[in-house]
Each structure stands twice: as C-alpha cells, then as structure tokens.
Design an enzyme around this catalytic site. Sequence first.
Site, PDB file in Angstrom:
ATOM      1  N   ASP A   8      -0.418   2.291  23.306  1.00 33.38           N
ATOM      2  CA  ASP A   8      -0.468   1.854  22.182  1.00 33.38           C
ATOM      3  C   ASP A   8      -1.212   2.695  20.978  1.00 33.38           C
ATOM      4  OD1 ASP A   8      -2.831   1.026  21.274  1.00 33.38           O
ATOM      5  OD2 ASP A   8      -2.303  -1.215  20.789  1.00 33.38           O
ATOM      6  N   HIS A   9      -0.819   3.015  20.166  1.00 36.31           N
ATOM      7  CA  HIS A   9      -1.125   3.802  18.979  1.00 36.31           C
ATOM      8  C   HIS A   9      -2.846   3.746  19.498  1.00 36.31           C
ATOM      9  CE1 HIS A   9      -0.442   0.037  16.687  1.00 36.31           C
ATOM     10  NE2 HIS A   9      -1.477   0.418  16.329  1.00 36.31           N
ATOM     11  N   CYS A  65      -5.386  -0.767  24.858  1.00 37.68           N
ATOM     12  CA  CYS A  65      -5.018  -0.854  23.432  1.00 37.68           C
ATOM     13  C   CYS A  65      -5.840  -0.874  22.685  1.00 37.68           C
ATOM     14  CB  CYS A  65      -3.518  -2.110  23.713  1.00 37.68           C
ATOM     15  SG  CYS A  65      -4.800  -3.240  23.898  1.00 37.68           S
ATOM     16  N   GLY A  66      -5.457  -1.305  21.751  1.00 37.01           N
ATOM     17  CA  GLY A  66      -7.228  -1.236  21.602  1.00 37.01           C
ATOM     18  C   GLY A  66      -8.604  -2.358  22.089  1.00 37.01           C
ATOM     19  N   THR A  67      -8.571  -3.686  22.692  1.00 36.32           N
ATOM     20  CA  THR A  67      -9.145  -4.200  23.274  1.00 36.32           C
ATOM     21  C   THR A  67      -8.139  -4.613  24.801  1.00 36.32           C
ATOM     22  OG1 THR A  67      -7.650  -5.865  22.894  1.00 36.32           O
ATOM     23  CG2 THR A  67      -9.657  -5.944  21.423  1.00 36.32           C
ATOM     24  N   GLY A  68      -7.456  -3.885  24.811  1.00 31.29           N
ATOM     25  CA  GLY A  68      -6.983  -4.231  25.837  1.00 31.29           C
ATOM     26  C   GLY A  68      -6.229  -5.557  26.402  1.00 31.29           C
ATOM     27  N   GLY A  70      -4.075  -7.628  24.422  1.00 31.96           N
ATOM     28  CA  GLY A  70      -2.799  -7.918  23.904  1.00 31.96           C
ATOM     29  C   GLY A  70      -1.785  -7.529  25.582  1.00 31.96           C
ATOM     30  N   MET A  71      -2.579  -5.914  26.055  1.00 31.45           N
ATOM     31  CA  MET A  71      -1.682  -5.300  27.510  1.00 31.45           C
ATOM     32  C   MET A  71      -1.445  -7.023  28.330  1.00 31.45           C
ATOM     33  SD  MET A  71      -0.273  -2.600  27.061  1.00 31.45           S
ATOM     34  CE  MET A  71      -0.561  -0.827  25.933  1.00 31.45           C
ATOM     35  N   HIS A  98     -11.966  -8.902  44.757  1.00 28.69           N
ATOM     36  CA  HIS A  98     -11.807 -10.176  44.980  1.00 28.69           C
ATOM     37  C   HIS A  98      -9.822 -10.707  44.604  1.00 28.69           C
ATOM     38  CE1 HIS A  98     -16.481 -11.699  44.968  1.00 28.69           C
ATOM     39  NE2 HIS A  98     -16.231 -10.630  46.139  1.00 28.69           N
ATOM     40  N   ARG A 132     -10.482 -14.975  52.111  1.00 28.49           N
ATOM     41  CA  ARG A 132     -10.539 -16.189  51.665  1.00 28.49           C
ATOM     42  C   ARG A 132     -10.218 -15.480  50.797  1.00 28.49           C
ATOM     43  NH1 ARG A 132     -15.799 -13.685  51.051  1.00 28.49           N
ATOM     44  NH2 ARG A 132     -16.277 -13.684  49.070  1.00 28.49           N
ATOM     45  N   HIS A 133      -9.474 -14.397  49.464  1.00 28.88           N
ATOM     46  CA  HIS A 133      -9.554 -14.439  48.730  1.00 28.88           C
ATOM     47  C   HIS A 133      -8.065 -13.970  48.572  1.00 28.88           C
ATOM     48  CE1 HIS A 133     -13.238 -13.260  47.238  1.00 28.88           C
ATOM     49  NE2 HIS A 133     -14.074 -12.595  48.014  1.00 28.88           N
TER      50      HIS A 133
HETATM   51  C1  RB5 Z   1      -3.502  -2.715  17.604  1.00 28.95           C
HETATM   52  O1  RB5 Z   1      -4.141  -3.080  16.464  1.00 28.95           O
HETATM   53  C2  RB5 Z   1      -4.381  -3.768  18.646  1.00 28.95           C
HETATM   54  O2  RB5 Z   1      -4.178  -4.842  17.625  1.00 28.95           O
HETATM   55  C3  RB5 Z   1      -3.743  -3.885  20.070  1.00 28.95           C
HETATM   56  O3  RB5 Z   1      -3.907  -2.168  19.711  1.00 28.95           O
HETATM   57  C4  RB5 Z   1      -4.660  -4.376  21.186  1.00 28.95           C
HETATM   58  O4  RB5 Z   1      -5.881  -4.351  20.596  1.00 28.95           O
HETATM   59  C5  RB5 Z   1      -3.965  -6.249  21.268  1.00 28.95           C
HETATM   60  O5  RB5 Z   1      -4.984  -6.152  22.196  1.00 28.95           O
END
Ligand code: RB5
Length: 147
Positions: A8-9, A65-68, A70-71, A98, A132-133
Amino acid sequence: MKFAVASDHAALTLKNRLRDQLREWGHEVEDLGTHGPESVDYPDFAHAVATAVQQGRCDRGVLVCGTGLGMAMAANRHRGIRAAVCGDVFSARMSRAHNDANILCLGARVLAPEYAIEILKMWLDTPYEGTRHVRRVAKIELPEGQS
Ligand code: RB5
C-alpha cells in the site's frame, strides 16, 4: 522463481526496494502495485498477490504495508495461502522451514530497509523441511465447506 509483490502507500518505497533486490538476485517479479503515493486500501493488493500465488501464476509473494499485519490477514483468507508476518530473521527461517510460507509480509513502519532485505534473503534461502511438518501444514486448511 517468479514473485508477485505489492504494497500500500505506507510501504511503497520498501516494496520498490525489495522488488529491485529480487530482480538483482535473478528472480522474475510481477509488481502488482501500488505505484504512487496516493492512499489505497491494503486488502486490494493482498488479494491480488494471493490470487497470483494461489493460481500458480507466481511461485511466491511479498506483501508490504505499515506493519505487514493487514496484508497477512487478507492474504490468509485464500485457500492454500500461508502468509507470514516476519519481523526478524529467525521467524523468516521458521516460516519457511516449518510452515512452508508462500507469502512474506513485512512492515515498512517496523523494519529498517536493510533488515527487511536480510529477512527476505533468509526467507528465500530456507527450504521447507517437510517430514512431520507436512501433516501440520495440511491441518491449517479447514475441510471444504467448513469455515
Ligand atoms: C495504513 O495506514 C496502514 O493501516 C497499513 O499500511 C497497514 O499497516 C495495515 O495493516
């Protein structure tokens, strides 16, 4: 290998960096966006990459994304997709060895770009151990019709 990558952005710069790095390492990369700084919705990109991997058009995916987070949540709604958020190289290794992860999710607001590349390298260099995995990974999927 052929990769599908997207962000994302919030993660455009890191996605472009990882895409270029994958190409430098000799991989084929399909860049599914985003391509500019405008605000977009991360699930649209997660679903595009997950579909490319699920349908076999690409071998693996990378989503940023910002944190990974939501993706990964969106990508993991697809049957056969095992998307792993990795914030360290050990998790990256384990997600392959694994869990046979087929999509790597990274947080651009969490990781320094150089460390993200280290994580990506570990993720690429680690084979699935099988044994096993296999049984455990098979149990990740719910039986058809049960959700
Ligand atoms: C965008 O602001 C942020 O919510 C997105 O990049 C992501 O971190 C969602 O999981």
